[in-house]
Design a protein around this motif. Structure first.
Motif, PDB file in Angstrom:
ATOM      1  N   SER A  19      -1.969  11.795  -3.977  1.00 58.23           N
ATOM      2  CA  SER A  19      -0.992  11.086  -3.143  1.00 58.23           C
ATOM      3  C   SER A  19      -0.317   9.964  -3.918  1.00 58.23           C
ATOM      4  N   VAL A  20      -1.114   9.181  -4.646  1.00 53.69           N
ATOM      5  CA  VAL A  20      -0.555   8.084  -5.453  1.00 53.69           C
ATOM      6  C   VAL A  20       0.382   8.634  -6.520  1.00 53.69           C
ATOM      7  N   ALA A  21      -0.046   9.703  -7.195  1.00 55.91           N
ATOM      8  CA  ALA A  21       0.773  10.296  -8.260  1.00 55.91           C
ATOM      9  C   ALA A  21       2.100  10.816  -7.714  1.00 55.91           C
ATOM     10  N   ALA A  22       2.061  11.486  -6.550  1.00 60.47           N
ATOM     11  CA  ALA A  22       3.284  12.026  -5.952  1.00 60.47           C
ATOM     12  C   ALA A  22       4.257  10.918  -5.583  1.00 60.47           C
TER      13      ALA A  22
ATOM     14  N   PRO B  54       4.390   4.940   0.870  1.00 60.70           N
ATOM     15  CA  PRO B  54       3.302   5.306   1.794  1.00 60.70           C
ATOM     16  C   PRO B  54       2.190   6.084   1.116  1.00 60.70           C
ATOM     17  N   GLY B  55       2.537   6.818   0.047  1.00 66.57           N
ATOM     18  CA  GLY B  55       1.522   7.579  -0.665  1.00 66.57           C
ATOM     19  C   GLY B  55       0.598   6.713  -1.489  1.00 66.57           C
ATOM     20  N   VAL B  56       1.014   5.464  -1.783  1.00 69.37           N
ATOM     21  CA  VAL B  56       0.183   4.554  -2.578  1.00 69.37           C
ATOM     22  C   VAL B  56      -0.766   3.781  -1.674  1.00 69.37           C
ATOM     23  N   TRP B  57      -0.218   3.074  -0.673  1.00 74.00           N
ATOM     24  CA  TRP B  57      -1.087   2.255   0.171  1.00 74.00           C
ATOM     25  C   TRP B  57      -1.675   3.038   1.337  1.00 74.00           C
ATOM     26  N   GLY B  58      -0.953   4.055   1.818  1.00 73.78           N
ATOM     27  CA  GLY B  58      -1.433   4.804   2.984  1.00 73.78           C
ATOM     28  C   GLY B  58      -2.353   5.947   2.597  1.00 73.78           C
ATOM     29  N   GLY B  59      -1.775   6.941   1.920  1.00 67.83           N
ATOM     30  CA  GLY B  59      -2.569   8.083   1.514  1.00 67.83           C
ATOM     31  C   GLY B  59      -3.353   7.844   0.244  1.00 67.83           C
TER      32      GLY B  59
END
Length: 204
Positions: free
Chosen positions: A21-24, A51-56
């Motif tokens: 998620s962070v990478a995407a 959202p992919g960094v802090w959420g997912g």
């Protein structure tokens, strides 16, 4: 399945999904691998919301680290595998569930609205904007359906090159990843609650 065995499966899976998620989301900040659009501020607001960094990502990785440690009864922790740690894993899994849900919603909005790109607006010439969001005052569902299913419309974006594909693939990936995270986090909430009530069944 024993509580510890379930944690040993769920934890590493969440670690992998959180990292993905962070990478995407980071890739969304660099269309086509170029950094100049981030420097110039020509990045979709939904990508910049990360959202992919802090959420997912972060919330899920925090829960996943603890879940994995509890599942394997880490050597650096004297009371790994106790009911207290099972309770903590359930609480962290709830936070991970909320983070993944936020990532899912924001990624869906980002996919629906389309990318920020340099395009030819017939009335105002070429400009930076959201061509699929601004298209003709149509309803959001109609806009999303039209641009997602009509690849000929993707050529309206002149710059960054291939931004529509970049946006669709990465936001779709975030949707899939966050959906999987929600399922696993929900499973771990139940698993953690079971651990609180019954303890770890290994060795019994």
């Amino acid at each position: 399945m024993c509580v510890g065995k379930c944690s040993r499966i769920v934890g590493p899976c969440l670690l992998a999904l959180g990292t993905l998620s962070v990478a995407a989301n980071i890739l969304l900040l660099f269309p086509g691998g170029a950094s100049k659009y981030l420097v110039e501020g020509h990045i979709s607001k939904h990508a910049k919301a990360m959202p992919g960094v802090w959420g997912g990502g972060i919330t899920v990785l925090l829960a996943a680290t603890h879940i994995t440690a509890v599942g394997w009864r880490c050597t650096g922790c004297s009371d790994c595998g106790t009911r207290r740690n099972a309770f903590i894993s359930a609480v962290l899994s709830k936070l991970a569930l909320l983070g993944a849900a936020a990532c899912f919603v924001l990624s869906g909005v980002g996919l629906t609205n389309g990318p920020l790109c340099f395009y030819n607006a017939s009335e105002h010439g070429t400009l930076w904007g959201y061509p699929f969001l601004d298209a003709g005052g149509r309803e959001p569902d109609a806009r999303a359906e039209n641009y997602l299913h009509d690849r000929h419309a993707w050529s309206v974006c002149l710059e960054p090159e291939g931004i529509v594909v970049w946006n669709v693939v990465l936001f779709s990936l975030l949707l899939l990843v966050s959906a999987a995270e929600m399922v696993l986090a929900s499973l771990q909430i139940l698993n953690g609650c079971l651990g609180c009530l019954c303890g770890f069944c290994e060795g019994k």
